[in-house]
Write a protein that holds these residues in place. Structure first.
Motif, PDB file in Angstrom:
ATOM      1  N   MET A   1      72.278  34.150 -77.135  1.00 47.10           N
ATOM      2  CA  MET A   1      70.979  34.670 -77.697  1.00 47.10           C
ATOM      3  C   MET A   1      69.909  34.344 -76.422  1.00 47.10           C
ATOM      4  SD  MET A   1      69.518  34.401 -80.830  1.00 47.10           S
ATOM      5  CE  MET A   1      67.636  34.526 -81.516  1.00 47.10           C
ATOM      6  N   HIS A   2      69.082  35.309 -76.482  1.00 46.65           N
ATOM      7  CA  HIS A   2      67.983  35.240 -75.085  1.00 46.65           C
ATOM      8  C   HIS A   2      66.987  33.796 -75.788  1.00 46.65           C
ATOM      9  CE1 HIS A   2      69.353  38.322 -72.815  1.00 46.65           C
ATOM     10  NE2 HIS A   2      69.498  39.208 -74.004  1.00 46.65           N
ATOM     11  N   ASP A   3      66.363  33.525 -74.603  1.00 42.54           N
ATOM     12  CA  ASP A   3      65.455  32.654 -74.850  1.00 42.54           C
ATOM     13  C   ASP A   3      64.237  33.479 -75.267  1.00 42.54           C
ATOM     14  OD1 ASP A   3      63.274  30.678 -74.786  1.00 42.54           O
ATOM     15  OD2 ASP A   3      63.534  30.318 -72.500  1.00 42.54           O
ATOM     16  N   TRP A   4      63.521  33.132 -76.378  1.00 45.64           N
ATOM     17  CA  TRP A   4      62.300  33.756 -76.649  1.00 45.64           C
ATOM     18  C   TRP A   4      60.904  33.675 -76.149  1.00 45.64           C
ATOM     19  CZ3 TRP A   4      57.809  31.898 -78.869  1.00 45.64           C
ATOM     20  CH2 TRP A   4      57.963  30.624 -79.417  1.00 45.64           C
ATOM     21  N   HIS A   5      61.091  32.578 -75.351  1.00 45.97           N
ATOM     22  CA  HIS A   5      59.954  31.897 -74.734  1.00 45.97           C
ATOM     23  C   HIS A   5      59.173  32.696 -73.645  1.00 45.97           C
ATOM     24  CE1 HIS A   5      61.751  28.267 -76.822  1.00 45.97           C
ATOM     25  NE2 HIS A   5      60.507  28.061 -77.061  1.00 45.97           N
ATOM     26  N   LYS A   6      59.925  33.614 -73.045  1.00 45.35           N
ATOM     27  CA  LYS A   6      59.428  34.668 -71.954  1.00 45.35           C
ATOM     28  C   LYS A   6      58.963  35.688 -72.824  1.00 45.35           C
ATOM     29  CE  LYS A   6      60.871  34.387 -67.933  1.00 45.35           C
ATOM     30  NZ  LYS A   6      61.567  34.616 -66.605  1.00 45.35           N
ATOM     31  N   ILE A   7      57.773  35.752 -72.950  1.00 47.76           N
ATOM     32  CA  ILE A   7      57.012  36.901 -73.622  1.00 47.76           C
ATOM     33  C   ILE A   7      56.213  37.902 -72.721  1.00 47.76           C
ATOM     34  CG2 ILE A   7      55.541  37.322 -75.747  1.00 47.76           C
ATOM     35  CD1 ILE A   7      56.089  34.586 -76.707  1.00 47.76           C
ATOM     36  N   LEU A   8      56.373  38.955 -73.151  1.00 48.37           N
ATOM     37  CA  LEU A   8      55.695  40.241 -72.553  1.00 48.37           C
ATOM     38  C   LEU A   8      54.928  40.732 -73.721  1.00 48.37           C
ATOM     39  CD1 LEU A   8      56.352  42.836 -69.819  1.00 48.37           C
ATOM     40  CD2 LEU A   8      55.378  43.489 -71.912  1.00 48.37           C
ATOM     41  N   VAL A   9      53.461  40.712 -73.468  1.00 50.88           N
ATOM     42  CA  VAL A   9      52.581  41.413 -74.330  1.00 50.88           C
ATOM     43  C   VAL A   9      51.871  42.422 -73.927  1.00 50.88           C
ATOM     44  CG1 VAL A   9      50.742  40.980 -76.130  1.00 50.88           C
ATOM     45  CG2 VAL A   9      52.311  39.071 -75.357  1.00 50.88           C
ATOM     46  N   ALA A  10      52.039  43.749 -74.483  1.00 52.52           N
ATOM     47  CA  ALA A  10      51.469  44.980 -73.971  1.00 52.52           C
ATOM     48  C   ALA A  10      50.128  44.848 -74.567  1.00 52.52           C
ATOM     49  CB  ALA A  10      52.075  46.215 -74.587  1.00 52.52           C
ATOM     50  N   VAL A  11      49.005  45.169 -73.762  1.00 52.11           N
ATOM     51  CA  VAL A  11      47.592  44.762 -73.813  1.00 52.11           C
ATOM     52  C   VAL A  11      46.974  46.189 -73.480  1.00 52.11           C
ATOM     53  CG1 VAL A  11      45.536  43.531 -73.329  1.00 52.11           C
ATOM     54  CG2 VAL A  11      47.763  42.451 -73.434  1.00 52.11           C
ATOM     55  N   ASN A  12      45.935  46.375 -74.539  1.00 48.72           N
ATOM     56  CA  ASN A  12      44.829  47.384 -74.285  1.00 48.72           C
ATOM     57  C   ASN A  12      43.623  46.933 -74.876  1.00 48.72           C
ATOM     58  OD1 ASN A  12      45.042  48.197 -77.172  1.00 48.72           O
ATOM     59  ND2 ASN A  12      46.557  49.625 -76.707  1.00 48.72           N
ATOM     60  N   ASP A  13      42.562  48.038 -75.106  1.00 47.66           N
ATOM     61  CA  ASP A  13      41.610  47.408 -75.796  1.00 47.66           C
ATOM     62  C   ASP A  13      41.113  47.592 -77.212  1.00 47.66           C
ATOM     63  OD1 ASP A  13      41.198  50.156 -75.455  1.00 47.66           O
ATOM     64  OD2 ASP A  13      39.514  50.073 -74.299  1.00 47.66           O
TER      65      ASP A  13
END
Length: 151
Positions: A1-13
């Motif tokens: 199972m991967h470590d969920w703590h490294k999070i990428l959030v796609a952001v826009n306005d």
């Protein structure tokens, strides 16, 4: 199972992206080991942009300015929810011939994140048919990591 703590959030306005940021902040604030990468991907210039006298440098400047506003708001929301600024990194990139979805997936690898978070834009069925849905595409192509779609 991967470590969920490294999070990428796609952001826009959009309000949906801000809702996703708030959700991540609420969930992740309980962790001391979280790292959040905020990614702003902007599309290639419109087809007639260059014929109307536009330059790539001018387009980038406009888009990076928009990205900066969205990223500052995202960081502000995360820090208000208890995420330290040291745990947040950012990047802004041109899609450069890729779909926004593919650029986001590539960034997952580049930044070695194990959780992807996107806000659902709430587009109509007609818009989804014509232009596609980024969140639907990402949900279909998720492999080897967790995707949270916040609506």
């Amino acid at each position: 199972m991967h470590d969920w703590h490294k999070i990428l959030v796609a952001v826009n306005d959009s309000d949906d992206a801000l809702r996703a940021i708030r959700y991540v902040g609420q969930v992740a604030s309980a962790s001391n080991t979280v790292s959040i990468h905020l990614l702003y991907v902007y599309p290639d210039p419109p087809p007639d942009y260059y014929t109307k006298g536009g330059t790539l440098d001018a387009y980038r400047e406009i888009m990076v300015d928009q990205a900066g506003t969205a990223l500052r708001l995202a960081i502000s929301n995360l820090t208000k929810l208890g995420i330290s600024e040291e745990a947040i990194t950012t990047s802004v990139q041109l899609a450069d011939g890729l779909t926004i979805s593919q650029a986001i997936l590539n960034a997952m690898d580049k930044h070695q994140c194990n959780t992807l978070v996107v806000g659902k834009r709430g587009i109509s069925k007609n818009e989804e048919f014509l232009f596609g849905s980024i969140s639907n595409t990402l949900a279909r192509k998720t492999k080897g990591f967790t995707t949270w779609i916040v609506g």
